[in-house]
Design a protein around this motif. Structure first.
Motif, PDB file in Angstrom:
ATOM      1  N   GLU A   1       2.254   1.741  -3.459  1.00 51.36           N
ATOM      2  CA  GLU A   1       1.183   2.190  -4.351  1.00 51.36           C
ATOM      3  C   GLU A   1       0.939   3.683  -4.189  1.00 51.36           C
ATOM      4  O   GLU A   1       0.686   4.397  -5.155  1.00 51.36           O
ATOM      5  N   LYS A   2       1.025   4.148  -2.972  1.00 53.69           N
ATOM      6  CA  LYS A   2       0.755   5.551  -2.684  1.00 53.69           C
ATOM      7  C   LYS A   2       1.907   6.461  -3.088  1.00 53.69           C
ATOM      8  O   LYS A   2       1.690   7.558  -3.606  1.00 53.69           O
TER       9      LYS A   2
ATOM     10  N   GLU B   1       0.829  -1.206   0.000  1.00 53.19           N
ATOM     11  CA  GLU B   1       0.000   0.000   0.000  1.00 53.19           C
ATOM     12  C   GLU B   1       0.866   1.260   0.000  1.00 53.19           C
ATOM     13  O   GLU B   1       0.547   2.243  -0.670  1.00 53.19           O
TER      14      GLU B   1
END
Length: 89
Positions: free
Chosen positions: A84-85, A81
């Motif tokens: 991804e950010k 995550e």
């Protein structure tokens, strides 16, 4: 650290925190004796106070290295995550 303060300072991430610009996720084990949890908290706070995007995750009942399957799964999910950010493609 009081016996060899320069060596301690040289190897401490806090020494270089003012140079960090990369978003940083600090993953820490609460029972880590090699890198005590307050060190991770201090590093996280140092980055946060300088405006670096940062997160801190602490896992209970873990030592140096995350071993419990549910915690390992959580680490992998959080790291994915995070990338991804913040990954600039």
């Amino acid at each position: 650290p009081w016996e060899q303060p320069e060596r301690y300072r040289k190897h401490s991430p806090l020494t270089y925190a003012d140079k960090v610009k990369t978003p940083t996720l600090v993953i820490h084990a609460r029972e880590d004796r090699r890198c005590p949890f307050p060190m991770g908290q201090a590093y996280h706070q140092a980055l946060k106070s300088r405006g670096v995007p940062t997160g801190l995750v602490a896992y209970p009942d873990e030592g140096h290295g995350i071993k419990q399957p549910r915690h390992r799964e959580d680490v992998f999910r959080r790291v994915l995550e995070w990338f991804e950010k913040y990954d600039k493609k």
